[in-house]
Enzyme design. Sequence first.
Site, PDB file in Angstrom:
ATOM      1  N   CYS A 112       0.796  -1.074   0.109  1.00 14.90           N
ATOM      2  CA  CYS A 112      -0.094  -0.304  -0.489  1.00 14.90           C
ATOM      3  C   CYS A 112       1.006   1.434  -0.215  1.00 14.90           C
ATOM      4  CB  CYS A 112      -1.138   0.256   1.343  1.00 14.90           C
ATOM      5  SG  CYS A 112      -2.469   0.949   1.115  1.00 14.90           S
ATOM      6  N   HIS A 220      -3.882  -4.670   0.808  1.00 17.82           N
ATOM      7  CA  HIS A 220      -3.291  -5.197   1.580  1.00 17.82           C
ATOM      8  C   HIS A 220      -3.094  -7.029   2.345  1.00 17.82           C
ATOM      9  CE1 HIS A 220      -3.230  -1.435   3.772  1.00 17.82           C
ATOM     10  NE2 HIS A 220      -3.808  -1.004   2.985  1.00 17.82           N
ATOM     11  N   GLU A 222      -1.652  -8.468   3.820  1.00 20.73           N
ATOM     12  CA  GLU A 222      -0.919  -9.142   5.191  1.00 20.73           C
ATOM     13  C   GLU A 222      -2.469  -9.262   6.269  1.00 20.73           C
ATOM     14  OE1 GLU A 222      -1.276  -5.472   4.302  1.00 20.73           O
ATOM     15  OE2 GLU A 222      -2.520  -4.997   6.235  1.00 20.73           O
TER      16      GLU A 222
HETATM   17  N1  LIG Z   1      -1.965   6.836   2.657  1.00 22.26           N
HETATM   18  C1  LIG Z   1      -2.060   5.829   1.641  1.00 22.26           C
HETATM   19  C2  LIG Z   1      -1.603   4.771   1.410  1.00 22.26           C
HETATM   20  C3  LIG Z   1      -2.675   3.970   2.425  1.00 22.26           C
HETATM   21  C4  LIG Z   1      -2.398   2.597   3.105  1.00 22.26           C
HETATM   22  O1  LIG Z   1      -0.902   2.430   3.312  1.00 22.26           O
HETATM   23  N2  LIG Z   1      -3.743   2.241   3.771  1.00 22.26           N
HETATM   24  C5  LIG Z   1      -3.551   1.341   4.701  1.00 22.26           C
HETATM   25  C6  LIG Z   1      -4.054   2.298   6.172  1.00 22.26           C
HETATM   26  C7  LIG Z   1      -5.307   1.713   6.591  1.00 22.26           C
HETATM   27  C8  LIG Z   1      -4.902   1.630   8.029  1.00 22.26           C
HETATM   28  O2  LIG Z   1      -4.089   1.026   8.545  1.00 22.26           O
HETATM   29  O3  LIG Z   1      -6.412   1.479   8.824  1.00 22.26           O
HETATM   30  C9  LIG Z   1      -3.580   6.457   0.888  1.00 22.26           C
HETATM   31  O4  LIG Z   1      -4.107   6.856   1.091  1.00 22.26           O
HETATM   32  O5  LIG Z   1      -2.649   5.908  -0.684  1.00 22.26           O
END
Ligand SMILES: N[C@@H](CCC(=O)NCCCC(=O)O)C(=O)O
Length: 257
Positions: A112, A220, A222
Amino acid sequence: MSKPIVAVPADTCFFRETTWHAAQQQYVGAALDVAGAMSFIIPALGAAQDIDAMLDRVDGVMITGSRSNVAPALYGKTEEERDGPFDPGRDATTLPMIRRAIERGMPLLCICRGIQELNVALGGTLVSEVHELEGRIDHRQPPEGDRDALFVIRQPVRVKEGTCLADILGPGEVKVNSLHRQAIGDVAPGLAVEAIAPDGTVEAVSVISAKNFAVGVQWHPEYWAKTDETSRRLFAAFGDAVRAYARPKDRVGAATQ
Ligand SMILES: N[C@@H](CCC(=O)NCCCC(=O)O)C(=O)O
């Protein structure tokens, strides 16, 4: 052979009136339970740290997701309010670590925000608020629900034939989750697009010149790595690469005992 170890760069977080450097359970748990790798969480302290000294002590690198965004100045864009929130300490740690891990031929999994950092680290750009762009769908997390609901598997992506990802997942359509506002804009030189969403958004890339597993995904894997086959395969493949990378060092360790 002891379990291999992956470096996981932390987010800079502020709670209980102070600053912490943290990584989420879902990432380090999937690394251990599905990839079979332990995690060394790396503080987001940037150039103050010797990246090579840290990489000497691990067998791979996993770059996690995060709600923060890569600083626009790092890909030549003038910063706007909507580009935030930011985590400059994380940027200063992940971008050089990504470049160095690739140069050293280390296994690298970018998730991500991680695929966005990979693209910027190699000279690409990002776009913000993808859902506002002509012809794009909304890739943001679902508006409500518990964490399982936010990470629900719901979006089709097409894995291209003849790619690293096709070797792991098979070519064609797979279903993934989607929780991002930004996405890859100009693909960095040296990256191959491996999967795309129905609206053309880049969903996965690999490093063309990589001497090892070096993959980034916008989704995601994971979160459902134990129960979703697409997610499980990706983490299992990363774990295989990390164990293969660790093996020669493990022999050296055994030889000196
Ligand atoms: N901030 C970037 C990447 C998005 C991201 O990594 N989301 C994961 C967050 C989810 C969480 O852990 O709550 C974008 O918005 O593109």
